[in-house]
Design an enzyme around this catalytic site. Structure first.
Site, PDB file in Angstrom:
ATOM      1  N   ASN A  74      -3.099  -2.465 -12.183  1.00 49.82           N
ATOM      2  CA  ASN A  74      -2.021  -3.462 -10.983  1.00 49.82           C
ATOM      3  C   ASN A  74      -2.473  -4.858 -12.109  1.00 49.82           C
ATOM      4  O   ASN A  74      -3.770  -5.669 -11.674  1.00 49.82           O
ATOM      5  CB  ASN A  74      -3.268  -3.295  -9.951  1.00 49.82           C
ATOM      6  CG  ASN A  74      -2.501  -3.948  -9.141  1.00 49.82           C
ATOM      7  OD1 ASN A  74      -2.190  -5.382  -9.323  1.00 49.82           O
ATOM      8  ND2 ASN A  74      -3.435  -3.712  -7.255  1.00 49.82           N
ATOM      9  N   HIS A  92       0.401  -0.892  -7.598  1.00 46.80           N
ATOM     10  CA  HIS A  92       0.270  -2.015  -6.297  1.00 46.80           C
ATOM     11  C   HIS A  92       0.251  -0.833  -4.939  1.00 46.80           C
ATOM     12  O   HIS A  92       0.217  -0.919  -4.410  1.00 46.80           O
ATOM     13  CB  HIS A  92       1.462  -2.509  -5.982  1.00 46.80           C
ATOM     14  CG  HIS A  92       2.151  -3.072  -7.548  1.00 46.80           C
ATOM     15  ND1 HIS A  92       1.951  -4.281  -7.883  1.00 46.80           N
ATOM     16  CD2 HIS A  92       2.564  -2.593  -8.031  1.00 46.80           C
ATOM     17  CE1 HIS A  92       2.078  -4.645  -8.968  1.00 46.80           C
ATOM     18  NE2 HIS A  92       2.702  -3.989  -9.097  1.00 46.80           N
ATOM     19  N   ALA A 128      -0.160 -11.028 -10.088  1.00 47.43           N
ATOM     20  CA  ALA A 128       1.137 -11.677  -9.790  1.00 47.43           C
ATOM     21  C   ALA A 128       1.577 -11.904 -11.008  1.00 47.43           C
ATOM     22  O   ALA A 128       2.827 -12.633 -11.567  1.00 47.43           O
ATOM     23  CB  ALA A 128       0.600 -13.336  -9.468  1.00 47.43           C
ATOM     24  N   GLU A 147       2.021   1.277 -13.244  1.00 48.77           N
ATOM     25  CA  GLU A 147       1.523   0.037 -12.944  1.00 48.77           C
ATOM     26  C   GLU A 147       1.274   0.353 -10.997  1.00 48.77           C
ATOM     27  O   GLU A 147       2.121   1.319 -10.218  1.00 48.77           O
ATOM     28  CB  GLU A 147       2.880  -0.867 -13.089  1.00 48.77           C
ATOM     29  CG  GLU A 147       2.703  -1.977 -12.221  1.00 48.77           C
ATOM     30  CD  GLU A 147       4.305  -2.610 -12.314  1.00 48.77           C
ATOM     31  OE1 GLU A 147       5.566  -2.604 -13.403  1.00 48.77           O
ATOM     32  OE2 GLU A 147       5.072  -2.948 -11.064  1.00 48.77           O
ATOM     33  N   ARG A 165     -10.035 -10.844   0.617  1.00 53.49           N
ATOM     34  CA  ARG A 165      -8.289 -11.333   0.291  1.00 53.49           C
ATOM     35  C   ARG A 165      -7.199 -10.913   1.191  1.00 53.49           C
ATOM     36  O   ARG A 165      -7.783  -9.385   0.981  1.00 53.49           O
ATOM     37  CB  ARG A 165      -8.198 -10.919  -0.593  1.00 53.49           C
ATOM     38  CG  ARG A 165      -6.669 -11.996  -1.330  1.00 53.49           C
ATOM     39  CD  ARG A 165      -6.288 -11.371  -2.244  1.00 53.49           C
ATOM     40  NE  ARG A 165      -4.977 -11.158  -3.315  1.00 53.49           N
ATOM     41  CZ  ARG A 165      -4.142 -11.354  -3.959  1.00 53.49           C
ATOM     42  NH1 ARG A 165      -5.045 -10.199  -4.475  1.00 53.49           N
ATOM     43  NH2 ARG A 165      -3.457 -11.835  -4.470  1.00 53.49           N
ATOM     44  N   PRO A 224      -5.605 -10.586 -12.241  1.00 55.94           N
ATOM     45  CA  PRO A 224      -6.282 -12.032 -10.997  1.00 55.94           C
ATOM     46  C   PRO A 224      -5.983 -11.983  -9.595  1.00 55.94           C
ATOM     47  O   PRO A 224      -5.428 -10.316  -9.248  1.00 55.94           O
ATOM     48  CB  PRO A 224      -4.853 -12.562 -10.957  1.00 55.94           C
ATOM     49  CG  PRO A 224      -3.119 -12.206 -11.448  1.00 55.94           C
ATOM     50  CD  PRO A 224      -4.115 -10.494 -12.380  1.00 55.94           C
ATOM     51  N   ASN A 225      -7.250 -12.195  -9.143  1.00 53.74           N
ATOM     52  CA  ASN A 225      -7.156 -12.301  -7.666  1.00 53.74           C
ATOM     53  C   ASN A 225      -8.223 -10.585  -7.049  1.00 53.74           C
ATOM     54  O   ASN A 225      -8.168 -10.481  -5.407  1.00 53.74           O
ATOM     55  CB  ASN A 225      -6.183 -12.503  -6.729  1.00 53.74           C
ATOM     56  CG  ASN A 225      -5.551 -13.909  -7.337  1.00 53.74           C
ATOM     57  OD1 ASN A 225      -6.752 -14.696  -7.217  1.00 53.74           O
ATOM     58  ND2 ASN A 225      -4.746 -14.730  -7.736  1.00 53.74           N
ATOM     59  N   TYR A 277      -3.487  -6.382   1.837  1.00 58.46           N
ATOM     60  CA  TYR A 277      -4.102  -5.274   1.142  1.00 58.46           C
ATOM     61  C   TYR A 277      -5.579  -4.371   1.333  1.00 58.46           C
ATOM     62  O   TYR A 277      -5.613  -4.285   0.494  1.00 58.46           O
ATOM     63  CB  TYR A 277      -4.827  -6.764  -0.172  1.00 58.46           C
ATOM     64  CG  TYR A 277      -4.017  -7.223  -0.678  1.00 58.46           C
ATOM     65  CD1 TYR A 277      -2.608  -6.613  -1.306  1.00 58.46           C
ATOM     66  CD2 TYR A 277      -4.055  -8.386  -0.606  1.00 58.46           C
ATOM     67  CE1 TYR A 277      -1.318  -7.121  -2.195  1.00 58.46           C
ATOM     68  CE2 TYR A 277      -2.591  -9.423  -0.923  1.00 58.46           C
ATOM     69  CZ  TYR A 277      -2.105  -8.810  -2.213  1.00 58.46           C
ATOM     70  OH  TYR A 277      -1.017 -10.018  -2.294  1.00 58.46           O
ATOM     71  N   ARG A 295       8.401  -6.804   0.607  1.00 65.97           N
ATOM     72  CA  ARG A 295       7.669  -8.215  -0.019  1.00 65.97           C
ATOM     73  C   ARG A 295       8.454  -9.483  -0.179  1.00 65.97           C
ATOM     74  O   ARG A 295      10.331  -9.414  -0.307  1.00 65.97           O
ATOM     75  CB  ARG A 295       6.592  -8.588  -0.467  1.00 65.97           C
ATOM     76  CG  ARG A 295       5.695  -7.529   0.097  1.00 65.97           C
ATOM     77  CD  ARG A 295       4.709  -7.863  -0.219  1.00 65.97           C
ATOM     78  NE  ARG A 295       3.692  -8.826  -0.147  1.00 65.97           N
ATOM     79  CZ  ARG A 295       2.804  -9.520  -1.277  1.00 65.97           C
ATOM     80  NH1 ARG A 295       1.862  -8.492  -1.601  1.00 65.97           N
ATOM     81  NH2 ARG A 295       1.860 -10.470  -0.797  1.00 65.97           N
TER      82      ARG A 295
HETATM   83  C1  DQA Z   1      -0.216  -6.956  -5.636  1.00 63.58           C
HETATM   84  C2  DQA Z   1       1.000  -7.588  -5.572  1.00 63.58           C
HETATM   85  C3  DQA Z   1       1.156  -8.697  -6.023  1.00 63.58           C
HETATM   86  O1  DQA Z   1       2.131  -9.238  -6.284  1.00 63.58           O
HETATM   87  C4  DQA Z   1       0.025  -9.765  -5.987  1.00 63.58           C
HETATM   88  O2  DQA Z   1       0.305 -10.978  -6.553  1.00 63.58           O
HETATM   89  C5  DQA Z   1      -1.088  -9.486  -6.075  1.00 63.58           C
HETATM   90  C6  DQA Z   1      -1.602  -7.899  -5.553  1.00 63.58           C
HETATM   91  C7  DQA Z   1      -0.647  -5.608  -4.947  1.00 63.58           C
HETATM   92  O3  DQA Z   1      -1.901  -4.922  -5.618  1.00 63.58           O
HETATM   93  O4  DQA Z   1       0.214  -5.279  -3.917  1.00 63.58           O
HETATM   94  O5  DQA Z   1      -2.244 -10.021  -6.429  1.00 63.58           O
HETATM   95  O6  DQA Z   1      -0.396  -6.442  -7.629  1.00 63.58           O
END
Ligand code: DQA
Length: 147
Positions: A75, A101, A78, A99, A19, A11-12, A24, A108
């Site tokens: 990835n 990120h 959240a 996994e 963003r 998501p996102n 990021y 964080r």
């Molecule tokens: C993320 C880290 C997550 O905590 C966050 O909610 C994201 C991006 C990252 O790639 O740093 O959406 O997965």
């Protein structure tokens, strides 16, 4: 045999570039996929990339990967911190999953330090911006025995 890898974005992440760029980076998701595609071509690997902000669509993509992929770079955004359904989807299939990120989730907010996904993954890479994906791809290929 060329390895096949699913790059899965949660998501996102479709908003990358715009963003929270301080967190990021300025690289868009399309550009990340392009760079990974280039790296995959150099390594003789087949990549398919998919993004969704819906956990159901991500779960379907994980299930379907079982029919064609050798591994997954994921990835979960959240959902990392909350989705037992995604965790169970990875546990249900027999594919090594890394996994990934962009940000250093351990540096964080406290809620980001907990991943419900990590226990069913072969490993985790975080904190290197878009390059985290390339490191994850190479780590997965190393595991699959192609490097
Ligand atoms: C993320 C880290 C997550 O905590 C966050 O909610 C994201 C991006 C990252 O790639 O740093 O959406 O997965």
């Amino acid at each position: 045999m060329n390895h096949k890898v699913l790059i899965l974005h949660g998501p996102n992440l479709n908003l990358l570039g715009a963003r929270e760029p301080d967190m990021y980076g300025a690289v868009t998701l399309a550009e990340i996929d392009r760079r990974l595609g280039e790296a995959a071509a150099e390594r003789g690997v087949e990549l398919r990339s998919f993004q969704s902000s819906s956990d159901g669509a991500l779960i379907d993509a994980i299930h379907e990967a079982q029919d064609w992929a050798d591994g997954i770079v994921f990835n979960p955004g959240a959902y990392t911190h909350s989705s037992y359904a995604l965790r169970d989807a990875i546990a249900a299939i027999d594919l090594p999953t890394v996994e990934v990120h962009l940000s250093n989730v351990d540096a964080r907010e406290a809620f980001r330090r907990r991943s419900v996904i990590a226990p069913v993954c072969v490993g985790k890479i975080a904190g290197f911006g878009w390059y985290s994906y390339l490191l994850s791809l190479d780590a997965l290929l190393q595991l699959l025995g192609s490097q």
